[in-house]
Write a protein that holds these residues in place. Structure first.
Motif, mmCIF file in Angstrom:
data_model
loop_
_atom_site.group_PDB
_atom_site.id
_atom_site.type_symbol
_atom_site.label_atom_id
_atom_site.label_comp_id
_atom_site.label_asym_id
_atom_site.label_seq_id
_atom_site.Cartn_x
_atom_site.Cartn_y
_atom_site.Cartn_z
ATOM 1 N N LEU A 151 0.829 -1.207 0.000
ATOM 2 C CA LEU A 151 0.000 0.000 0.000
ATOM 3 C C LEU A 151 0.864 1.258 0.000
ATOM 4 C CD1 LEU A 151 -2.800 -0.986 2.554
ATOM 5 C CD2 LEU A 151 -2.973 -0.898 0.058
ATOM 6 N N CYS A 152 1.947 1.233 0.765
ATOM 7 C CA CYS A 152 2.844 2.389 0.809
ATOM 8 C C CYS A 152 3.487 2.637 -0.557
ATOM 9 C CB CYS A 152 3.924 2.169 1.853
ATOM 10 S SG CYS A 152 3.334 2.199 3.563
ATOM 11 N N GLY A 153 3.925 1.567 -1.199
ATOM 12 C CA GLY A 153 4.512 1.710 -2.526
ATOM 13 C C GLY A 153 3.509 2.241 -3.530
ATOM 14 N N GLN A 154 2.285 1.781 -3.412
ATOM 15 C CA GLN A 154 1.220 2.241 -4.304
ATOM 16 C C GLN A 154 0.964 3.728 -4.101
ATOM 17 O OE1 GLN A 154 -2.636 -0.138 -5.035
ATOM 18 N NE2 GLN A 154 -3.214 1.298 -3.435
ATOM 19 N N ASP A 155 0.914 4.154 -2.845
ATOM 20 C CA ASP A 155 0.698 5.576 -2.559
ATOM 21 C C ASP A 155 1.848 6.424 -3.081
ATOM 22 O OD1 ASP A 155 -1.598 4.774 -1.287
ATOM 23 O OD2 ASP A 155 -1.170 5.820 0.587
ATOM 24 N N ALA A 156 3.086 5.982 -2.825
ATOM 25 C CA ALA A 156 4.255 6.738 -3.269
ATOM 26 C C ALA A 156 4.269 6.896 -4.786
ATOM 27 C CB ALA A 156 5.537 6.055 -2.794
ATOM 28 N N ALA A 157 3.836 5.865 -5.489
ATOM 29 C CA ALA A 157 3.785 5.934 -6.948
ATOM 30 C C ALA A 157 2.821 7.019 -7.414
ATOM 31 C CB ALA A 157 3.380 4.578 -7.526
ATOM 32 N N GLY A 158 1.731 7.205 -6.683
ATOM 33 C CA GLY A 158 0.780 8.265 -7.027
ATOM 34 C C GLY A 158 1.388 9.646 -6.867
ATOM 35 N N TYR A 159 2.156 9.839 -5.808
ATOM 36 C CA TYR A 159 2.844 11.115 -5.598
ATOM 37 C C TYR A 159 3.814 11.378 -6.745
ATOM 38 C CZ TYR A 159 1.404 11.256 -0.618
ATOM 39 O OH TYR A 159 0.704 11.312 0.565
ATOM 40 N N ALA A 160 4.624 10.358 -7.051
ATOM 41 C CA ALA A 160 5.640 10.508 -8.094
ATOM 42 C C ALA A 160 5.007 10.777 -9.458
ATOM 43 C CB ALA A 160 6.512 9.256 -8.147
ATOM 44 N N GLU A 161 3.906 10.109 -9.736
ATOM 45 C CA GLU A 161 3.259 10.319 -11.029
ATOM 46 C C GLU A 161 2.702 11.736 -11.136
ATOM 47 O OE1 GLU A 161 2.192 9.512 -14.890
ATOM 48 O OE2 GLU A 161 3.571 8.518 -13.510
ATOM 49 N N ASN A 162 2.195 12.278 -10.038
ATOM 50 C CA ASN A 162 1.740 13.668 -10.051
ATOM 51 C C ASN A 162 2.892 14.609 -10.410
ATOM 52 O OD1 ASN A 162 -0.877 13.057 -9.428
ATOM 53 N ND2 ASN A 162 -0.850 13.931 -7.369
ATOM 54 N N VAL A 163 4.053 14.353 -9.847
ATOM 55 C CA VAL A 163 5.226 15.176 -10.154
ATOM 56 C C VAL A 163 5.612 15.026 -11.624
ATOM 57 C CG1 VAL A 163 7.706 15.502 -9.711
ATOM 58 C CG2 VAL A 163 6.104 15.199 -7.807
ATOM 59 N N ASN A 164 5.587 13.798 -12.124
ATOM 60 C CA ASN A 164 5.903 13.589 -13.541
ATOM 61 C C ASN A 164 4.960 14.363 -14.445
ATOM 62 O OD1 ASN A 164 8.120 11.891 -13.171
ATOM 63 N ND2 ASN A 164 6.878 10.040 -13.148
ATOM 64 N N LEU A 165 3.691 14.389 -14.098
ATOM 65 C CA LEU A 165 2.715 15.126 -14.900
ATOM 66 C C LEU A 165 2.996 16.624 -14.841
ATOM 67 C CD1 LEU A 165 -0.542 13.187 -13.949
ATOM 68 C CD2 LEU A 165 0.575 13.209 -16.174
#
Length: 206
Positions: A151-165
């Motif tokens: 779950l933590c990895g999944q959440d972190a991926a969402g943060y990172a993807e927002n930055v990529n966008l």
């Protein structure tokens, strides 16, 4: 094994209902994939610092509060627990992001960028982000430990993807990474490795 009937009906359906064929479909699919790969974020070699506006935008995209009445962030979180803490590494020091105040709070002095990754470009990048998971938010939730890390990895991926966008839309470059000297990082940030771990890292530049 191949099913001749399935192949034949698929070909007929493509031509009758979608006005295409297998060859054209593959060609168009690969064209789309090629454009996608070309548009993926990259990291430049420039050490030029981000402007305050750019830095503010990156941090808010990662973990800013966009629904203050509910305390919800820009990134999704399983069960809305938000275990991810965002740390920003610059040449002059490391900072924790305070989402409520939308500000960076210095937590360590000096150039600690070597703790934010293993690749050479990390050491000179103007901004490195580390997404640290705080396991304490799951206390009493009766969730298996191995699932908590997922779950933590999944959440972190969402943060990172927002930055990529954000970087893709504002002329910046970014790349998401997984490797860093975690034990040294936890010590430098004063974090308990039994309660926290580095879920992801990310480099942002021009």
């Amino acid at each position: 094994s191949r099913n001749p009937y399935m192949l034949a009906t698929t070909r007929i359906a493509l031509e009758k209902y979608y006005d295409t064929n297998v060859s054209r479909l593959f060609r168009e699919t690969f064209d789309v994939l090629e454009r996608h790969w070309e548009s993926l974020p990259q990291v430049g070699d420039s050490a030029e610092p981000l402007t305050l506006e750019e830095l503010s935008g990156v941090m808010w995209a990662a973990a800013g509060i966009n629904r203050p009445d509910q305390g919800r962030l820009t990134a999704p979180s399983a069960l809305a627990l938000y275990p991810i803490r965002v740390y920003a590494f610059f040449a002059e020091g490391a900072y924790a992001y305070d989402a409520r105040a939308h500000k960076l709070v210095r937590v360590a002095e000096g150039d600690l960028r070597k703790l934010a990754g293993m690749q050479d470009f990390v050491f000179k990048a103007p901004l490195n982000l580390v997404y640290v998971a705080d396991l304490s938010v799951y206390d009493g939730k009766n969730i298996p430990a191995e699932h908590v890390r997922y779950l933590c990895g999944q959440d972190a991926a969402g943060y990172a993807e927002n930055v990529n966008l954000y970087t893709a839309g504002h002329g910046l470059r970014s790349i998401t990474r997984g490797s860093l000297p975690e034990a040294e990082l936890m010590a430098a940030l004063g974090l308990d490795p039994s309660r926290c771990f580095a879920a992801l890292a990310q480099t942002v530049g021009k």
